[in-house]
Design a protein around this motif. Structure first.
Motif: not given
Length: 446
Positions: A181-190, A376-385, A387-390
């Motif tokens: 039940e992870v919240d997302l998948i992370k991958m490194w492409v570098d 906003a980048a540390a507020g609503a914009a980040a929250a929207a990343e 969950t759909d309805d933060p």
């Protein structure tokens, strides 16, 4: 169009409020906490509200508005915040926690008003269990979203992550993460400055495709423009860092807009390889020092080590990449492509808590965001990343009562986000204080 709609809605709301002026509601103050008189910066990018009143009941915000529209209730706790500035608890989308050091890291972030975090792919050992304890409320911590352990090439960067050798193995690993039940998948492409192989495109696509089958979003660490195009084709929309190998053209900008891409660029971490060496006065900063592991702090305090950082060939290459990525962030922001705050705390020389504020500063000073945009980048914009309805990341009625009261204006100087008067988490004032680095238990060789 989205911004225009928001402003139009604000005009309609303002008209409605004018029509109701003088007809204030009667508010029962029993059991409430009222913050009155502050300038409210709500985390959405909207213009501030002066002489604001925010009423908290339980762990929720019950009323928000100017004093003309929201009266201060009789009863309850009333905080006179005149001359102060109220922002939502900060959201940081890029963190790496170390096994056994999680509680120390989270205490630093709570002290700094970082109340929501995303752990990006380094949750080894006991970290998943400790995250579970934090979510259950038995360990003080920010609100946590986790990717578990992330993906890379079997011999890639960073070592010690999931390194599938085939598409089917990649899919099976995603299924195992989904079961946890992870919240997302992370991958490194570098390639890590051409020292490590990148995860193959077909395996990236298998990871993203399997994640989509389970309804799990994917976030990718990127460096090269070509990889962004391939990952977008595979279904990835969330990126950390930015394009650092060249300047992007109009076609890329249009693609980013049309596909709803987001970038958390970790600019502060990108320049960490020389920034402390050029600015040793940072080593006198109590919050910076407190957020570093002792061995790292000792190395940074050594003048020879700092000189070697500046003389390194890799640092010269990183400076070139930094020039590209700051131009990239500036262009994405000007095009309306969402930029979010992700400090990469726990990596390089980025101290927990301090790093989030440093990222805000760097976005403003190096990439041209306004302080309002950075918040906003540390507020609503980040929250929207996340969950759909933060119900976090902004100050509005019905939202979580995660608040940071500042003693100085962050719009006049973004560095004033560090001038914290007090922090509220879930409707409770948090007792701030810098934790000491945990001493290993007897016989612990970690």
């Amino acid at each position: 169009m989205r911004r225009a709609s928001i402003f139009a809605a604000a005009i309609v709301l303002s008209a409605a409020l004018v029509g109701c002026a003088g007809d204030q509601p009667s508010i029962d103050g029993t059991g409430t906490i009222t913050i009155a008189g502050a300038t409210l910066i709500d985390g959405t990018g909207a213009e501030p509200i002066e002489d604001a009143v925010v009423i908290v009941r339980g762990d929720r915000i019950e009323h928000v508005g100017s004093r003309d529209d929201v009266p201060v209730p009789d009863g309850g706790e009333v905080v006179n915040a005149t001359g102060k500035f109220l922002i939502p608890g900060l959201v940081d989308l890029h963190n790496h926690y170390r096994d056994g050091l999680e509680e120390w890291s989270w205490a630093l972030q709570l002290h700094a008003g970082v109340l929501t975090v995303r752990s990006l792919g380094s949750d080894h050992g006991q970290t998943p269990a400790t995250i579970g304890e934090a979510r259950a409320g038995t360990v003080p911590a920010p609100r946590i979203f986790t990717a578990g352990v992330g993906f890379t090439h079997p011999e890639g960067f960073p070592p010690g992550k999931l390194g599938p050798a085939s598409e089917e193995e990649a899919r099976e690993m995603v299924r195992e993460l989904a079961a946890r039940e992870v919240d997302l998948i992370k991958m490194w492409v570098d390639t890590f400055l051409d020292t490590r192989p990148k995860i193959e495109p077909e395996i990236r696509s298998a990871i993203a495709g399997e994640a989509a089958e389970h309804g799990i979003p994917v976030s990718a660490h990127i460096f090269f423009e070509d990889d962004v195009w391939q990952l977008v084709d595979a279904g990835v929309r969330s990126f950390v860092h930015g394009v650092r190998d060249q300047e992007v053209d109009d076609e890329f900008v249009t693609m980013a807009q049309e596909n709803g891409l987001t970038f958390a660029p970790a600019l502060g971490q990108a320049k960490t390889f020389w920034w402390v060496a050029e600015h040793p006065e940072l080593l006198d900063d109590e919050e910076f020092r407190a957020g570093l592991q002792p061995a790292l702090l000792e190395r940074l305090l050594d003048s020879d080590s700092r000189a070697a950082m500046l003389e390194s060939e890799s640092t010269a290459r990183r400076r070139v990449a930094y020039d590209y990525v700051t131009k990239f962030v500036r262009r994405m922001n000007e095009a309306g492509v969402p930029i979010t705050v992700g400090s990469d705390s726990g990596a390089g020389n980025i101290a927990y808590g301090w790093g989030t504020h440093h990222e805000l500063e760097t976005l403003v000073e190096d990439a041209g965001l306004t302080p309002l945009e950075a918040l906003a980048a540390a507020g609503a914009a980040a929250a929207a990343e996340l969950t759909d309805d933060p119900d976090f990341g902004s100050v509005a009625e019905g939202m979580a009562a995660d608040l940071v009261l500042l003693s100085a204006d962050p719009l006049a100087d973004i560095r004033n986000t560090r001038q914290i008067d007090r922090v509220m988490q879930a409707g409770v004032w948090f007792e701030r204080g810098l934790p000491e680095f945990p001493q290993p238990a007897a016989g612990d060789n970690q």
